[in-house]
Design an enzyme around this catalytic site. Structure first.
Site, PDB file in Angstrom:
ATOM      1  N   CYS A 107      -0.036   2.565  -4.689  1.00 53.80           N
ATOM      2  CA  CYS A 107      -0.831   3.755  -4.994  1.00 53.80           C
ATOM      3  C   CYS A 107      -0.040   5.019  -4.641  1.00 53.80           C
ATOM      4  CB  CYS A 107      -2.129   3.737  -4.197  1.00 53.80           C
ATOM      5  SG  CYS A 107      -3.212   2.331  -4.529  1.00 53.80           S
ATOM      6  N   HIS A 143       0.832  -1.208   0.000  1.00 51.22           N
ATOM      7  CA  HIS A 143       0.000   0.000   0.000  1.00 51.22           C
ATOM      8  C   HIS A 143       0.866   1.256   0.000  1.00 51.22           C
ATOM      9  CE1 HIS A 143      -4.062  -1.428   0.181  1.00 51.22           C
ATOM     10  NE2 HIS A 143      -3.838  -2.194   1.235  1.00 51.22           N
TER      11      HIS A 143
END
Length: 387
Positions: free
Chosen positions: A246, A190
């Site tokens: 991301c 992440h």
């Protein structure tokens, strides 16, 4: 049901595949392998057994040797011939003895975070790391003992991708770096943004990566990544970062971003901090291929492999792009990655807590455009890509 392990018949790399898969395609060598019949009474418990075994091993190791290890680590590292500077930002923890002492001209840090049993758990990050390791060793000539891997599958507690362990692994990567060295940092996990309180970011946000324990220990900011593995690079050394997360466009905080349109025309954007802080190297070259722009999110997908093998779209497209043709330039690598992802966009599987909402709104998948950033400007269509 939990994913199961299968070994590619072509290159032998071990991958995680969904339990219902009948065949899978290897992201590295492209071999299609028939999966073994599913065993609902045996292998389904494997993740639990592995986690139990790892936890017991960690407790035993820590309880028996934590004092002696801590003492010897501090003594050994203080006696090192060329200790890493901290650059006044982030004090660096001592390097564990369990990390390889081998520092060849080529070395790599591969970090994949799954966040098991959390609502934001990711699929495919272990596959990404396994594929990248095979690619670097078998295709790019990296020595096997010069690659440090951090995943939740590791038995060594110092190789679990916690915040502290990633910090120590950063130190291992750049320690003793010399002219001619080629370093690689690959991260699959992440990534987030948070408001910048130093006035250094053009868009007002710091980019981050999320260790396994980020909810309690905090994220690792782009400022820290830059200070630890970018600024120490000496003249003649090169760092390539491959960041599959991301909001990763400028996660290394490098001064220049290659802004390229769909026709391949580009210009370098100056992302030097507004405060005037220096974000370059000590004479070396740092480059980062990232999964998407700072305001975009990345995805895992089965569309690129053509079967049910789940990989990060960016990691898979990077490996395929580099192997696609001889004499590649950085511009060709970037355009090939973007083309590959655009072609497979309808098969992308979204990651993150807003995934279901985005699926409902967009229907076909989330667009992401890989980015290239650098510590210096150059002609991306003339400089050869060398890893």
């Amino acid at each position: 049901m939990a994913a199961r392990r299968e070994r590619c018949n072509g290159c032998g790399i071990e991958l995680l595949v969904p339990p219902e898969a009948q065949t899978f395609r290897c992201a590295v060598c492209q071999t299609i392998t028939r999966a073994r019949p599913n065993d609902p009474f045996g292998r389904a418990q494997e993740p639990v057994l592995q986690a139990t075994s790892w936890f017991k091993g960690m407790i035993n190791n820590m309880s028996s040797s934590i004092n002696s290890v801590a003492s010897s680590m501090n003594n050994n590292y203080s006696a090192s011939p060329s200790p890493m500077p901290s650059y006044g930002y982030y004090p660096l923890p001592p390097r564990p003895q369990t990390y390889s002492a081998s520092h060849g001209r080529k070395r790599a840090l591969l970090c994949g975070v799954t966040y098991r049993w959390q609502s934001y758990e990711l699929d495919g990050t272990i596959n990404d790391v396994q594929c990248m390791r095979y690619f670097l060793v078998e295709k790019m000539g990296f020595p096997n003992d010069c690659i440090l891997t951090l995943t939740e599958d590791e038995k060594d507690p110092y190789r679990i991708p916690t915040r502290r362990n990633i910090q120590m692994a950063f130190q291992w990567l750049v320690h003793g770096c010399q002219s001619g060295d080629s370093l690689v940092f690959h991260y699959a996990g992440h990534g987030k943004q948070q408001p910048d309180n130093k006035g250094e970011e053009i868009d007002g946000y710091d980019e981050t990566i999320c260790p396994l324990d980020f909810e309690t220990e905090g994220m690792i900011l782009d400022d820290e990544i830059n200070a630890t593995i970018v600024r120490p690079l000496p003249k003649g050394a090169t760092l390539h970062a491959i960041i599959d997360s991301c909001h990763s466009g400028t996660v290394l905080d490098l001064p220049f971003l290659c802004r390229m349109n769909r026709e391949g025309y580009y210009q370098w954007e100056n992302h030097s901090p507004l405060s005037g802080a220096y974000k370059g190297t000590s004479g070396g070259l740092a480059l980062s291929f990232s999964a998407c722009d700072d305001n975009q999110t990345s995805a895992s997908t089965t569309a690129l492999s053509g079967t049910s093998t789940l990989t990060g779209a960016m990691t898979y497209s990077f490996i395929q792009a580099v192997q696609s043709e001889p004499g590649l330039t950085y511009g060709r690598v970037l355009t090939a990655m973007r083309s590959k992802i655009r072609e497979a966009n309808t098969g992308i599987r979204l990651n993150g807590p807003i995934a279901s909402l985005i699926r409902k709104v967009l229907g076909t998948g989330l667009s992401q455009e890989p980015q290239l950033s650098s510590s210096e400007r150059f002609d991306v269509y003339s400089r050869p890509f060398i890893l």
